[in-house]
Design an enzyme around this catalytic site. Sequence first.
Site, PDB file in Angstrom:
ATOM      1  N   PRO A  10       0.795  -1.233   0.000  1.00  5.69           N
ATOM      2  CA  PRO A  10       0.000   0.000   0.000  1.00  5.69           C
ATOM      3  C   PRO A  10       0.828   1.284   0.000  1.00  5.69           C
ATOM      4  O   PRO A  10       1.868   1.374   0.643  1.00  5.69           O
ATOM      5  CB  PRO A  10      -0.827  -0.103   1.282  1.00  5.69           C
ATOM      6  CG  PRO A  10      -0.189  -1.163   2.098  1.00  5.69           C
ATOM      7  CD  PRO A  10       0.498  -2.086   1.154  1.00  5.69           C
ATOM      8  N   ASN A  11       0.301   2.245  -0.750  1.00  4.53           N
ATOM      9  CA  ASN A  11       0.842   3.607  -0.868  1.00  4.53           C
ATOM     10  C   ASN A  11       2.082   3.720  -1.752  1.00  4.53           C
ATOM     11  O   ASN A  11       2.535   4.832  -2.045  1.00  4.53           O
ATOM     12  CB  ASN A  11       1.123   4.221   0.519  1.00  4.53           C
ATOM     13  CG  ASN A  11      -0.143   4.353   1.339  1.00  4.53           C
ATOM     14  OD1 ASN A  11      -1.083   5.026   0.908  1.00  4.53           O
ATOM     15  ND2 ASN A  11      -0.208   3.699   2.486  1.00  4.53           N
ATOM     16  N   ARG A  18       4.606  10.969  -2.685  1.00  2.00           N
ATOM     17  CA  ARG A  18       4.449  10.571  -1.291  1.00  2.00           C
ATOM     18  C   ARG A  18       5.710  10.881  -0.481  1.00  2.00           C
ATOM     19  O   ARG A  18       6.780  10.322  -0.739  1.00  2.00           O
ATOM     20  CB  ARG A  18       4.189   9.066  -1.241  1.00  2.00           C
ATOM     21  CG  ARG A  18       4.157   8.512   0.153  1.00  2.00           C
ATOM     22  CD  ARG A  18       4.255   6.989   0.165  1.00  2.00           C
ATOM     23  NE  ARG A  18       4.112   6.501   1.519  1.00  2.00           N
ATOM     24  CZ  ARG A  18       4.391   5.267   1.910  1.00  2.00           C
ATOM     25  NH1 ARG A  18       4.810   4.379   1.039  1.00  2.00           N
ATOM     26  NH2 ARG A  18       4.254   4.918   3.166  1.00  2.00           N
ATOM     27  N   TYR A  23      11.001   9.106   0.797  1.00  2.00           N
ATOM     28  CA  TYR A  23      11.023   8.097  -0.270  1.00  2.00           C
ATOM     29  C   TYR A  23      11.616   8.589  -1.587  1.00  2.00           C
ATOM     30  O   TYR A  23      11.718   7.818  -2.539  1.00  2.00           O
ATOM     31  CB  TYR A  23       9.599   7.556  -0.497  1.00  2.00           C
ATOM     32  CG  TYR A  23       9.041   6.889   0.741  1.00  2.00           C
ATOM     33  CD1 TYR A  23       9.581   5.691   1.213  1.00  2.00           C
ATOM     34  CD2 TYR A  23       7.997   7.466   1.472  1.00  2.00           C
ATOM     35  CE1 TYR A  23       9.102   5.088   2.362  1.00  2.00           C
ATOM     36  CE2 TYR A  23       7.501   6.875   2.621  1.00  2.00           C
ATOM     37  CZ  TYR A  23       8.055   5.684   3.061  1.00  2.00           C
ATOM     38  OH  TYR A  23       7.584   5.080   4.199  1.00  2.00           O
ATOM     39  N   ASN A  74       8.216  -5.456  -1.419  1.00  2.00           N
ATOM     40  CA  ASN A  74       8.155  -4.354  -0.460  1.00  2.00           C
ATOM     41  C   ASN A  74       6.741  -4.373   0.122  1.00  2.00           C
ATOM     42  O   ASN A  74       5.802  -3.875  -0.510  1.00  2.00           O
ATOM     43  CB  ASN A  74       8.441  -3.009  -1.126  1.00  2.00           C
ATOM     44  CG  ASN A  74       8.534  -1.896  -0.093  1.00  2.00           C
ATOM     45  OD1 ASN A  74       8.049  -2.043   1.031  1.00  2.00           O
ATOM     46  ND2 ASN A  74       9.142  -0.779  -0.454  1.00  2.00           N
ATOM     47  N   ALA A  77       3.428  -0.887   4.669  1.00  4.14           N
ATOM     48  CA  ALA A  77       2.954  -0.947   6.061  1.00  4.14           C
ATOM     49  C   ALA A  77       2.547  -2.357   6.481  1.00  4.14           C
ATOM     50  O   ALA A  77       2.596  -2.689   7.673  1.00  4.14           O
ATOM     51  CB  ALA A  77       1.796   0.028   6.257  1.00  4.14           C
ATOM     52  N   HIS A  80       4.549  -4.577   9.021  1.00  5.74           N
ATOM     53  CA  HIS A  80       4.569  -4.452  10.469  1.00  5.74           C
ATOM     54  C   HIS A  80       3.419  -5.169  11.181  1.00  5.74           C
ATOM     55  O   HIS A  80       3.457  -5.307  12.392  1.00  5.74           O
ATOM     56  CB  HIS A  80       4.587  -2.959  10.842  1.00  5.74           C
ATOM     57  CG  HIS A  80       5.605  -2.192  10.053  1.00  5.74           C
ATOM     58  ND1 HIS A  80       6.959  -2.478  10.113  1.00  5.74           N
ATOM     59  CD2 HIS A  80       5.490  -1.179   9.136  1.00  5.74           C
ATOM     60  CE1 HIS A  80       7.619  -1.662   9.283  1.00  5.74           C
ATOM     61  NE2 HIS A  80       6.745  -0.872   8.679  1.00  5.74           N
ATOM     62  N   ASP A  87       1.732 -15.494   6.581  1.00  7.08           N
ATOM     63  CA  ASP A  87       1.348 -16.906   6.411  1.00  7.08           C
ATOM     64  C   ASP A  87       1.373 -17.309   4.945  1.00  7.08           C
ATOM     65  O   ASP A  87       1.717 -18.456   4.614  1.00  7.08           O
ATOM     66  CB  ASP A  87      -0.038 -17.158   7.005  1.00  7.08           C
ATOM     67  CG  ASP A  87      -0.010 -17.229   8.531  1.00  7.08           C
ATOM     68  OD1 ASP A  87       1.097 -17.199   9.124  1.00  7.08           O
ATOM     69  OD2 ASP A  87      -1.100 -17.323   9.141  1.00  7.08           O
ATOM     70  N   GLU A  98      12.875  -9.434   1.014  1.00  4.77           N
ATOM     71  CA  GLU A  98      12.101  -8.300   1.539  1.00  4.77           C
ATOM     72  C   GLU A  98      12.905  -7.027   1.277  1.00  4.77           C
ATOM     73  O   GLU A  98      14.108  -6.991   1.573  1.00  4.77           O
ATOM     74  CB  GLU A  98      11.885  -8.499   3.047  1.00  4.77           C
ATOM     75  CG  GLU A  98      11.163  -7.341   3.723  1.00  4.77           C
ATOM     76  CD  GLU A  98      11.075  -7.503   5.240  1.00  4.77           C
ATOM     77  OE1 GLU A  98      11.487  -8.562   5.775  1.00  4.77           O
ATOM     78  OE2 GLU A  98      10.605  -6.546   5.896  1.00  4.77           O
ATOM     79  N   HIS A 100      13.005  -2.586   1.453  1.00  4.67           N
ATOM     80  CA  HIS A 100      12.444  -1.301   1.881  1.00  4.67           C
ATOM     81  C   HIS A 100      13.290  -0.189   1.294  1.00  4.67           C
ATOM     82  O   HIS A 100      14.524  -0.303   1.230  1.00  4.67           O
ATOM     83  CB  HIS A 100      12.427  -1.189   3.408  1.00  4.67           C
ATOM     84  CG  HIS A 100      11.580  -2.247   4.034  1.00  4.67           C
ATOM     85  ND1 HIS A 100      10.209  -2.178   4.053  1.00  4.67           N
ATOM     86  CD2 HIS A 100      11.913  -3.418   4.602  1.00  4.67           C
ATOM     87  CE1 HIS A 100       9.729  -3.261   4.628  1.00  4.67           C
ATOM     88  NE2 HIS A 100      10.743  -4.036   4.965  1.00  4.67           N
ATOM     89  N   SER A 102      13.275   3.045   2.540  1.00  4.78           N
ATOM     90  CA  SER A 102      13.861   3.689   3.718  1.00  4.78           C
ATOM     91  C   SER A 102      14.472   2.615   4.620  1.00  4.78           C
ATOM     92  O   SER A 102      14.379   1.417   4.317  1.00  4.78           O
ATOM     93  CB  SER A 102      12.780   4.466   4.472  1.00  4.78           C
ATOM     94  OG  SER A 102      11.843   3.558   5.044  1.00  4.78           O
ATOM     95  N   ARG A 107      13.625   4.528  11.942  1.00  3.31           N
ATOM     96  CA  ARG A 107      12.431   5.374  11.943  1.00  3.31           C
ATOM     97  C   ARG A 107      11.578   5.107  13.197  1.00  3.31           C
ATOM     98  O   ARG A 107      12.098   4.677  14.211  1.00  3.31           O
ATOM     99  CB  ARG A 107      11.658   5.148  10.635  1.00  3.31           C
ATOM    100  CG  ARG A 107      12.499   5.507   9.396  1.00  3.31           C
ATOM    101  CD  ARG A 107      11.742   5.301   8.110  1.00  3.31           C
ATOM    102  NE  ARG A 107      10.554   6.155   8.046  1.00  3.31           N
ATOM    103  CZ  ARG A 107       9.548   5.954   7.193  1.00  3.31           C
ATOM    104  NH1 ARG A 107       9.588   4.937   6.340  1.00  3.31           N
ATOM    105  NH2 ARG A 107       8.514   6.772   7.189  1.00  3.31           N
ATOM    106  N   ARG A 111       7.798   0.769  13.204  1.00  3.98           N
ATOM    107  CA  ARG A 111       8.386   0.220  11.981  1.00  3.98           C
ATOM    108  C   ARG A 111       9.544  -0.732  12.275  1.00  3.98           C
ATOM    109  O   ARG A 111      10.124  -1.324  11.359  1.00  3.98           O
ATOM    110  CB  ARG A 111       8.903   1.349  11.078  1.00  3.98           C
ATOM    111  CG  ARG A 111       7.824   2.278  10.594  1.00  3.98           C
ATOM    112  CD  ARG A 111       8.373   3.292   9.593  1.00  3.98           C
ATOM    113  NE  ARG A 111       7.524   4.453   9.525  1.00  3.98           N
ATOM    114  CZ  ARG A 111       6.437   4.559   8.762  1.00  3.98           C
ATOM    115  NH1 ARG A 111       6.075   3.570   7.980  1.00  3.98           N
ATOM    116  NH2 ARG A 111       5.702   5.654   8.775  1.00  3.98           N
TER     117      ARG A 111
HETATM  118  C1  DQA Z   1       8.548   1.039   3.495  1.00  4.97           C
HETATM  119  C2  DQA Z   1       8.697   1.241   4.995  1.00  4.97           C
HETATM  120  C3  DQA Z   1       7.381   0.994   5.711  1.00  4.97           C
HETATM  121  O1  DQA Z   1       7.522   1.212   7.100  1.00  4.97           O
HETATM  122  C4  DQA Z   1       6.313   1.932   5.184  1.00  4.97           C
HETATM  123  O2  DQA Z   1       5.072   1.632   5.784  1.00  4.97           O
HETATM  124  C5  DQA Z   1       6.208   1.938   3.701  1.00  4.97           C
HETATM  125  C6  DQA Z   1       7.429   1.893   2.915  1.00  4.97           C
HETATM  126  C7  DQA Z   1       9.843   1.402   2.726  1.00  4.97           C
HETATM  127  O3  DQA Z   1       9.954   0.990   1.576  1.00  4.97           O
HETATM  128  O4  DQA Z   1      10.707   2.101   3.253  1.00  4.97           O
HETATM  129  O5  DQA Z   1       5.126   2.103   3.140  1.00  4.97           O
HETATM  130  O6  DQA Z   1       8.276  -0.334   3.248  1.00  4.97           O
END
Ligand code: DQA
Length: 150
Positions: A10-11, A18, A23, A74, A77, A80, A87, A98, A100, A102, A107, A111
Amino acid sequence: MSHVLVLNGPNLGRLGSREPDVYGSTTFEDLAVLCRDTGRRLGLDVDVRQTDDEAELVRWVHEAADARMPIVLNPAAFTHYSYALRDALAQRTAPLIEVHISNPAAREEFRHNSVVAAVATGTIAGFGMMSYVLALQAVAELLAETPAPH
Ligand code: DQA
């Protein structure tokens, strides 16, 4: 050519606008091009997807497990708190990296925990868009170590 899914939660479709201080200014479309170009260089056929929907993300993870496809993920959110995603990922049949953009460890407190990390092959965080490039390199190395059965 090996197929790899690059999945984004998401996002992340809003990259570019954003929180650019966190980011950066690269858009999601730019990121998708970077991933596909990196894949081509590494001999990987990369399919980049993004969703804000947990159920859709879980369905894509099932698809990858059935096809023995590696995933660069990625989870945004969902990292977390999504036990459903965790699962689904536990059923993986190929490497899972995995990523990220950031560095979540540097942070806010919420997170710091990833419910996904324990079922991943490994985690790459904090390198901006380069996190994805490094993750694809890791997938290519892992596939070279263990070629797919014929
Ligand atoms: C993120 C880090 C997460 O904590 C955050 O919710 C994101 C982006 C990152 O790519 O740094 O949406 O996964």
